[in-house]
Design a protein around this motif. Sequence first.
Motif, short mmCIF file in Angstrom:
data_model
loop_
_atom_site.label_atom_id
_atom_site.label_comp_id
_atom_site.label_asym_id
_atom_site.label_seq_id
_atom_site.Cartn_x
_atom_site.Cartn_y
_atom_site.Cartn_z
N GLU A 160 1.51 -5.60 4.34
CA GLU A 160 1.18 -7.01 4.17
C GLU A 160 0.21 -7.21 3.02
N SER A 161 -0.79 -6.34 2.93
CA SER A 161 -1.76 -6.44 1.84
C SER A 161 -2.53 -5.13 1.71
N CYS A 197 -10.02 -0.10 -5.70
CA CYS A 197 -10.86 0.04 -4.52
C CYS A 197 -11.96 1.05 -4.80
N LEU A 198 -13.19 0.61 -4.73
CA LEU A 198 -14.32 1.53 -4.93
C LEU A 198 -14.91 1.85 -3.56
N GLY A 199 -14.79 3.10 -3.15
CA GLY A 199 -15.33 3.49 -1.87
C GLY A 199 -14.81 4.85 -1.46
N ILE A 213 1.76 4.33 -0.58
CA ILE A 213 1.49 5.15 0.60
C ILE A 213 1.77 4.36 1.87
N GLY A 214 1.37 3.11 1.89
CA GLY A 214 1.57 2.27 3.08
C GLY A 214 3.03 2.07 3.44
N THR A 215 3.90 1.98 2.45
CA THR A 215 5.32 1.77 2.74
C THR A 215 5.96 2.99 3.39
N THR A 216 5.32 4.15 3.31
CA THR A 216 5.86 5.31 4.02
C THR A 216 5.62 5.20 5.53
N LYS A 220 -4.22 -0.75 -5.99
CA LYS A 220 -3.34 -1.52 -5.12
C LYS A 220 -1.95 -0.89 -5.07
N GLU A 221 -1.46 -0.45 -6.21
CA GLU A 221 -0.11 0.13 -6.27
C GLU A 221 -0.01 1.42 -5.45
#
Length: 163
Positions: free
Chosen positions: A148-149, A158-160, A140-143, A134-135
């Motif tokens: 939101e989630s 996350c397994l995938g 990465i998402g904040t770049t 999650k971290e």
Amino acid sequence: MDDILNICAGLQLSKRKGTEIVIGAPVIENNRVLARKFFTKRRVNLESVARVLRSIWKTAQNFELSDLGDNKALFLFQNEDDADKVLLLGPWSFDKYLFGLHKLKTGEAVRKISFDKMTLWIQLHGIPTMYQTKEVGHSIGTTIGSVESVDVNDNRFCLGNYM
């Protein structure tokens, strides 16, 4: 005709002391209004939009659509759960054109909404398995924008093949 235009051109509203209008609480007791804007210059047929979206959204109850011009409209849902479901399942498009939805807050005017932000789902590929947390997803998402989630399991992992 010119006389009428000249008379109307000189009209103006003036402020009078002591003249105030008190507006009561909104008639709608919960927040079930979504504002929509199509991101295109082409005029969109609202009747077609309403017909197609009714079949796609499959809301529990019906909704009304009101044209505001400039490819903006208001959706009034019968219940707040339907409005929230539509927002959650976005982003949405119609006839290959993306449209933004915004849940109106009490006292908010549609003309003040800039429609400059949109919630999108993104997939992150190529991240080593042990770093699919999650971290890391949040970092990465904040770049790209605000996050939101991050879709992870109860262990914040996350397994995938992607996040």
